[in-house]
Scaffold this active site. Structure first.
Site, PDB file in Angstrom:
ATOM      1  N   ARG A 114      11.162  -7.018 -36.629  1.00 15.47           N
ATOM      2  CA  ARG A 114      10.186  -6.579 -35.626  1.00 15.47           C
ATOM      3  C   ARG A 114       8.779  -6.900 -36.115  1.00 15.47           C
ATOM      4  NH1 ARG A 114       7.985  -1.437 -37.162  1.00 15.47           N
ATOM      5  NH2 ARG A 114       8.885  -0.820 -39.138  1.00 15.47           N
ATOM      6  N   ASP A 139       8.152  -5.077  -1.267  1.00 17.09           N
ATOM      7  CA  ASP A 139       9.379  -4.501  -1.836  1.00 17.09           C
ATOM      8  C   ASP A 139      10.596  -5.379  -1.584  1.00 17.09           C
ATOM      9  OD1 ASP A 139       9.658  -4.094   0.867  1.00 17.09           O
ATOM     10  OD2 ASP A 139      10.171  -1.964   0.730  1.00 17.09           O
ATOM     11  N   LYS A 171       5.672   1.972  -5.615  1.00 18.42           N
ATOM     12  CA  LYS A 171       6.981   1.292  -5.583  1.00 18.42           C
ATOM     13  C   LYS A 171       6.911  -0.144  -6.087  1.00 18.42           C
ATOM     14  CE  LYS A 171       8.888   0.391  -1.508  1.00 18.42           C
ATOM     15  NZ  LYS A 171       9.718   0.666  -0.304  1.00 18.42           N
ATOM     16  N   ALA A 215       0.815  -1.223   0.000  1.00 16.57           N
ATOM     17  CA  ALA A 215       0.000   0.000   0.000  1.00 16.57           C
ATOM     18  C   ALA A 215       0.842   1.263   0.000  1.00 16.57           C
ATOM     19  CB  ALA A 215      -0.929   0.004   1.202  1.00 16.57           C
ATOM     20  N   GLY A 216       2.120   1.134   0.334  1.00 19.88           N
ATOM     21  CA  GLY A 216       2.955   2.332   0.477  1.00 19.88           C
ATOM     22  C   GLY A 216       3.266   2.955  -0.872  1.00 19.88           C
ATOM     23  N   ARG A 262      10.830   7.221  -1.215  1.00 25.78           N
ATOM     24  CA  ARG A 262      12.245   7.369  -1.582  1.00 25.78           C
ATOM     25  C   ARG A 262      12.551   6.991  -3.039  1.00 25.78           C
ATOM     26  NH1 ARG A 262      14.385   4.098   3.513  1.00 25.78           N
ATOM     27  NH2 ARG A 262      12.197   3.465   3.510  1.00 25.78           N
TER      28      ARG A 262
HETATM   29  C1  UD1 Z   1       9.951  -2.709   7.622  1.00 22.29           C
HETATM   30  C2  UD1 Z   1      10.033  -3.229   9.073  1.00 22.29           C
HETATM   31  C3  UD1 Z   1      11.493  -3.389   9.466  1.00 22.29           C
HETATM   32  C4  UD1 Z   1      12.187  -4.316   8.495  1.00 22.29           C
HETATM   33  C5  UD1 Z   1      11.996  -3.836   7.035  1.00 22.29           C
HETATM   34  C6  UD1 Z   1      12.502  -4.901   6.080  1.00 22.29           C
HETATM   35  C7  UD1 Z   1       8.100  -2.323  10.240  1.00 22.29           C
HETATM   36  C8  UD1 Z   1       7.619  -1.337  11.214  1.00 22.29           C
HETATM   37  N1  UD1 Z   1       9.388  -2.305   9.958  1.00 22.29           N
HETATM   38  O1  UD1 Z   1      10.529  -1.408   7.609  1.00 22.29           O
HETATM   39  O2  UD1 Z   1      11.583  -3.927  10.798  1.00 22.29           O
HETATM   40  O3  UD1 Z   1      13.570  -4.387   8.815  1.00 22.29           O
HETATM   41  O4  UD1 Z   1      10.618  -3.614   6.756  1.00 22.29           O
HETATM   42  O5  UD1 Z   1      12.438  -4.485   4.745  1.00 22.29           O
HETATM   43  O6  UD1 Z   1       7.337  -3.110   9.749  1.00 22.29           O
HETATM   44  N2  UD1 Z   1       3.259  -0.678   3.670  1.00 22.29           N
HETATM   45  C9  UD1 Z   1       1.898  -0.726   3.594  1.00 22.29           C
HETATM   46  N3  UD1 Z   1       1.169   0.142   4.345  1.00 22.29           N
HETATM   47  C10 UD1 Z   1       1.743   1.028   5.187  1.00 22.29           C
HETATM   48  C11 UD1 Z   1       3.146   1.063   5.279  1.00 22.29           C
HETATM   49  C12 UD1 Z   1       3.882   0.182   4.503  1.00 22.29           C
HETATM   50  O7  UD1 Z   1       1.334  -1.515   2.845  1.00 22.29           O
HETATM   51  O8  UD1 Z   1       1.003   1.780   5.845  1.00 22.29           O
HETATM   52  C13 UD1 Z   1       4.042  -1.612   2.826  1.00 22.29           C
HETATM   53  C14 UD1 Z   1       4.950  -0.906   1.862  1.00 22.29           C
HETATM   54  O9  UD1 Z   1       4.298  -0.707   0.620  1.00 22.29           O
HETATM   55  C15 UD1 Z   1       6.111  -1.880   1.748  1.00 22.29           C
HETATM   56  C16 UD1 Z   1       6.127  -2.613   3.070  1.00 22.29           C
HETATM   57  O10 UD1 Z   1       4.880  -2.371   3.674  1.00 22.29           O
HETATM   58  O11 UD1 Z   1       5.920  -2.814   0.707  1.00 22.29           O
HETATM   59  C17 UD1 Z   1       7.253  -2.157   4.000  1.00 22.29           C
HETATM   60  O12 UD1 Z   1       7.105  -0.785   4.292  1.00 22.29           O
HETATM   61  P1  UD1 Z   1       8.345   0.143   4.493  1.00 22.29           P
HETATM   62  O13 UD1 Z   1       7.868   1.498   4.840  1.00 22.29           O
HETATM   63  O14 UD1 Z   1       9.295   0.010   3.379  1.00 22.29           O
HETATM   64  O15 UD1 Z   1       8.977  -0.512   5.846  1.00 22.29           O
HETATM   65  P2  UD1 Z   1      10.456  -0.363   6.342  1.00 22.29           P
HETATM   66  O16 UD1 Z   1      10.676   0.991   6.917  1.00 22.29           O
HETATM   67  O17 UD1 Z   1      11.382  -0.805   5.280  1.00 22.29           O
HETATM   68 CA    CA Z   2      11.229  -1.251   3.054  1.00 16.08          CA
END
Ligand code: UD1
Ligand code: CA
Length: 464
Positions: free
Chosen positions: A336, A110, A21, A9-10, A14
């Site tokens: 092609r 991701d 992403k 959902a994110g 970055r």
């Molecule tokens: C997260 C973990 C961290 C871990 C890392 C590994 C948490 C709090 N932290 O951090 O411990 O080391 O992953 O890669 O979980 N997403 C949603 N909804 C949201 C927020 C995020 O669906 O509200 C999704 C994003 O799209 C992404 C994934 O969750 O695919 C991870 O989110 P991201 O913000 O990248 O987490 P990190 O800070 O990397």
């Molecule tokens: Ca991440």
């Protein structure tokens, strides 16, 4: 019984991109497609994807006919309207999994490089230990940005602390949370409502839910590269490099020669047979298949094409086309738009073929363009032959029978059909169809004026 949930959902701030992403591409697939393919061998009974930022794009990308897999349960999309953290994302599953009684594998969308075997081991460890949760960890040379994992000697979790909430001493710990978890769903469902946003980022952390569960088993991955997350373009490029090394090493083990692996790229969707030779600066993309004994490159791009046995492709671009055995292509050819080339043909220097079908032993050796053309067997297309297939509004077809030869610099104005064993005189512009066994000449006759010499009287205007 295992269900899978992928957090997607994110926005991926970055990445500095409008595209979510998880839709950024890595080799032949998007990040989320990679994650979906890594869970496939687990045969999940449900597949849930949590979407939020530009949800419609993610949903659309994953519901095309090519993405639909009849063996797997259909994807269920769960909306997370506001992205308040990974814990909040998983909370959205509660109404959807009310009646579910099994294990839930949760992955970040991701993390594209996970091997299916790693996930299988994680699940096995989880089930054997009868844990409430099992989390995947790795020891990273540079753990910056990741949650740190602390546990006792028996691989039982004590605590996960997010990087930004770590004390300087805690930051020294290189054991990190990969963002891949196996939960007993009923236990996770009990603790999810307890998660609050009481932290530095004011987000609901999934890691907090993990901290509430006891016992939680920690499972270490052997190859830390598998769990690298993609947060920015640099990490995307690094992941591409890792993936390429994996794929190329694998093809070499299977009997493919890569003369210079570093200058070659191969999509994971490509299929190669043993004894294929890939020369430097060659890029193989999409659903390309290359059969044994063929040599491609140097300097070639082949995408979504089928190349038979003992074919050579030298400094050329081949897309969406099929080339049969023992044919030579290049240097500097461009095929092609659904080109089909038969056996033992020669497609030569500076030749473009578009939506064209050639029979066996047919040559187009120099400086030609054939578009929307069907040519038979043993045809020889002379140097500089052009099919004029476009009248400015529509494209028209050209048909050329077996054993026909076009002279150099012929223009075939389509729609037109040349029969079998026709000879077209060099320099002809052919505008009408020609029956079998004819010589056709369509150019003005040469005029020779004997004794004619260039003088000032016939070259320059005289002053008046
Ligand atoms: C997260 C973990 C961290 C871990 C890392 C590994 C948490 C709090 N932290 O951090 O411990 O080391 O992953 O890669 O979980 N997403 C949603 N909804 C949201 C927020 C995020 O669906 O509200 C999704 C994003 O799209 C992404 C994934 O969750 O695919 C991870 O989110 P991201 O913000 O990248 O987490 P990190 O800070 O990397
Ligand atoms: Ca991440």
């Amino acid at each position: 019984m295992v269900a899978v949930a992928i957090l997607a959902a994110g926005r991926g701030t970055r990445m500095k991109s409008d595209l979510p992403k998880v839709l950024h591409r890595l080799g032949g697939r998007s990040l989320i497609e990679w994650v979906l393919s890594s869970v496939k061998p687990l045969e999940p009974v449900r597949r849930l994807v949590i979407v939020g930022y530009r949800a419609e794009l993610v949903t659309e990308a994953l519901t095309t006919p090519q993405m639909t897999d009849p063996i797997l349960p259909p994807l269920e999309f769960v909306q997370q309207q506001e992205q308040l953290g990974t814990g909040h994302a998983v909370q959205q599953l509660l109404p959807h999994l009310q009646d579910f009684d099994g294990d839930l594998l949760v992955l970040n969308g991701d993390v594209p490089l996970l091997r299916p075997e790693t996930l299988e081991l994680l699940l096995k460890t989880h089930q054997e230990n009868n844990s409430l949760a099992t989390i995947l960890t790795a020891h990273l040379p540079n753990p910056k940005g990741y949650g740190r994992v602390f546990c006792n000697g028996q691989n039982i979790l004590q605590q996960i602390v997010e990087d930004r909430d770590c004390s300087p001493a805690q930051k020294q710990n290189r054991r990190i949370n990969a963002g891949v978890y196996c939960f007993r769903w009923s236990s996770l469902a009990d603790v999810l409502p307890k998660v609050t946003a009481d932290n530095d980022q004011q987000e609901y952390y999934l890691t907090d839910a993990v901290n509430y569960l006891d016992p939680v088993t920690v499972f270490d991955v052997d190859d830390y590269q598998e769990i690298l997350g993609i947060n920015d373009r640099k990490q995307l490029a690094d992941a591409y490099g890792i993936l390429q090394t994996r794929l190329k090493d694998d093809w070499m083990r299977k009997g493919v020669t890569l003369i210079d692996p570093d200058s070659t790229t191969i999509d994971d969707t490509v299929q190669l047979e043993p004894d294929v030779i890939v020369e430097p600066q060659t890029h193989l993309r999409g659903k390309t298949v290359i059969s044994s004994g063929s040599r491609v490159g140097p300097g070639s791009l082949i995408e979504n094409s089928q190349i038979g046995r003992n074919v050579t492709v030298l400094y050329s671009v081949v897309s969406n086309s099929t080339i049969a055995d023992d044919t030579q292509v290049g240097p500097y050819s461009h095929l092609r738009g659904q080109v089909q080339v038969g056996h033992k043909c020669r497609i030569g220097n500076f030749v473009e073929l578009k939506n064209t079908k050639l029979g066996d032993r047919t040559n187009v050796a120099h400086l030609s363009y054939l578009g929307d053309t069907t040519a038979g067997n043993h045809v020889n297309i002379g140097a500089g032959t052009i099919t004029a297939n476009y009248d400015g509004v529509k494209k028209h077809p050209t048909t050329i029978g077996d054993r026909t030869k076009t002279g150099s610099n012929s223009v075939l104005v389509a729609p037109i059909s040349l029969g079998e064993a026709v000879t077209v005189a060099a320099g002809s512009t052919i505008t009408e169809s020609v029956p079998d066994d004819c010589l056709v000449i369509a150019r003005s006759r040469q005029v020779v004026k004997p004794g004619w010499r260039l003088t000032s009287t016939n070259s320059e205007p005289q002053p008046s």
